[in-house]
Design a protein around this motif. Sequence first.
Motif, PDB file in Angstrom:
ATOM      1  N   ARG A   9       0.831  -1.200   0.000  1.00  0.00           N
ATOM      2  CA  ARG A   9       0.000   0.000   0.000  1.00  0.00           C
ATOM      3  C   ARG A   9       0.872   1.259   0.000  1.00  0.00           C
ATOM      4  NH1 ARG A   9      -5.310   1.383   1.895  1.00  0.00           N
ATOM      5  NH2 ARG A   9      -5.778   3.131   0.512  1.00  0.00           N
ATOM      6  N   LEU A  88       0.961   8.001  -7.000  1.00  0.00           N
ATOM      7  CA  LEU A  88      -0.025   7.051  -6.482  1.00  0.00           C
ATOM      8  C   LEU A  88      -0.436   6.159  -7.650  1.00  0.00           C
ATOM      9  CD1 LEU A  88      -1.913   6.040  -4.246  1.00  0.00           C
ATOM     10  CD2 LEU A  88      -3.493   7.887  -4.854  1.00  0.00           C
ATOM     11  N   PHE A  90      -2.543   2.888  -9.364  1.00  0.00           N
ATOM     12  CA  PHE A  90      -3.754   2.083  -9.274  1.00  0.00           C
ATOM     13  C   PHE A  90      -3.739   0.996 -10.334  1.00  0.00           C
ATOM     14  CE2 PHE A  90      -6.344   4.171  -6.181  1.00  0.00           C
ATOM     15  CZ  PHE A  90      -5.952   5.504  -6.209  1.00  0.00           C
ATOM     16  N   GLY A 106      -8.019  -1.244  -7.624  1.00  0.00           N
ATOM     17  CA  GLY A 106      -7.417  -1.590  -6.358  1.00  0.00           C
ATOM     18  C   GLY A 106      -7.363  -0.370  -5.455  1.00  0.00           C
ATOM     19  N   ASN A 107      -6.851  -0.543  -4.254  1.00  0.00           N
ATOM     20  CA  ASN A 107      -6.843   0.547  -3.272  1.00  0.00           C
ATOM     21  C   ASN A 107      -5.680   1.506  -3.431  1.00  0.00           C
ATOM     22  OD1 ASN A 107      -9.228  -0.124  -2.022  1.00  0.00           O
ATOM     23  ND2 ASN A 107      -8.245  -1.450  -0.520  1.00  0.00           N
TER      24      ASN A 107
ATOM     25  N   TYR B  37     -16.057   9.243 -10.278  1.00  0.00           N
ATOM     26  CA  TYR B  37     -15.451   8.504  -9.186  1.00  0.00           C
ATOM     27  C   TYR B  37     -15.186   9.460  -8.033  1.00  0.00           C
ATOM     28  CZ  TYR B  37     -14.451   4.346 -12.017  1.00  0.00           C
ATOM     29  OH  TYR B  37     -14.564   3.215 -12.790  1.00  0.00           O
ATOM     30  N   GLN B  39     -12.785   9.973  -4.581  1.00  0.00           N
ATOM     31  CA  GLN B  39     -11.569   9.532  -3.917  1.00  0.00           C
ATOM     32  C   GLN B  39     -11.516  10.186  -2.536  1.00  0.00           C
ATOM     33  OE1 GLN B  39      -7.614  10.697  -5.434  1.00  0.00           O
ATOM     34  NE2 GLN B  39      -7.038   8.538  -5.239  1.00  0.00           N
ATOM     35  N   SER B  42      -8.765   8.511   2.285  1.00  0.00           N
ATOM     36  CA  SER B  42      -8.082   7.217   2.402  1.00  0.00           C
ATOM     37  C   SER B  42      -7.466   6.768   1.084  1.00  0.00           C
ATOM     38  CB  SER B  42      -9.071   6.154   2.909  1.00  0.00           C
ATOM     39  OG  SER B  42     -10.253   6.195   2.141  1.00  0.00           O
ATOM     40  N   GLY B  43      -7.851   7.375  -0.020  1.00  0.00           N
ATOM     41  CA  GLY B  43      -7.151   7.175  -1.277  1.00  0.00           C
ATOM     42  C   GLY B  43      -7.759   6.254  -2.301  1.00  0.00           C
ATOM     43  N   GLU B  44      -8.698   5.403  -1.905  1.00  0.00           N
ATOM     44  CA  GLU B  44      -9.251   4.479  -2.900  1.00  0.00           C
ATOM     45  C   GLU B  44     -10.202   5.200  -3.843  1.00  0.00           C
ATOM     46  OE1 GLU B  44     -10.067   4.599   0.223  1.00  0.00           O
ATOM     47  OE2 GLU B  44     -12.182   4.119   0.551  1.00  0.00           O
ATOM     48  N   LEU B  45     -10.483   4.601  -4.970  1.00  0.00           N
ATOM     49  CA  LEU B  45     -11.408   5.174  -5.950  1.00  0.00           C
ATOM     50  C   LEU B  45     -12.758   4.478  -5.815  1.00  0.00           C
ATOM     51  CD1 LEU B  45      -9.053   5.373  -9.018  1.00  0.00           C
ATOM     52  CD2 LEU B  45     -10.133   7.318  -7.910  1.00  0.00           C
TER      53      LEU B  45
END
Lengths: 114, 117
Positions: A9, A88, A90, A106-107, B37, B39, B42-45
């Motif tokens: 991560r 970052l 993905f 993905g996260n 989307y 975001q 916490s960063g996730e999409l």
Amino acid sequence: EAQVTQNPRYLITVTGKKLTVTCSQNMNHEYMSWYRQDPGLGLRQIYYSMNVEVTDKGDVPEGYKVSRKEKRNFPLILESPSPNQTSLYFCASSYRQDYNSPLHFGNGTRLTVT
Amino acid sequence: AQKVTQAQTEISVVEKEDVTLDCVYETRDTTYYLFWYKQPPSGELVFLIRRNSFDEQNEISGRYSWNFQKSTSSFNFTITASQVVDSAVYFCALSEAQYQGAQKLVFGQGTRLTINP
């Protein structure tokens, strides 16, 4: 649970030290892709893969490699990372030719190259 | 080439205000998909909505609504009665057909939305 799993991560490394970011999906998707996200630029595609052993460049492929030896895995390889690859990242997947299916992301992996 | 523009880099409002995020796109395709989307910090999409080019009906989902207008090539997103939990970066994206039918997303630059209590 259907998901795209990226590891690690978070990653901090030094210039020139080879690294691999792993990506795995459990949905039997043919299509997989890598994006990088940078402030003010949104997300840009690095590489994509239509199926096993089939990969192609996206918009920003320089400095990256990928492989697709198995359907579920699509690792991103930085053979000699440089600070401009701090970003970052993905991984995403979907069924091929399924326009009704959104990409599953993905996260994310936050990479810092010093 | 396809392009998505989110002209608003950052928006800051007070909780309970309504806020609209703008998205303008360019494409020569007659068939395409548009996405939003979210975001969070916490960063996730997080996928919010998909709209195809043949469906111009507006859509409402709770406090969220989307206005798709092909005449102006826009796909705007409105949050009604905003809440602090809506604070996030929001991306608009356009699908682009790749080799053998794969879908590539072309993203806008993102709009950072801050909802202040």
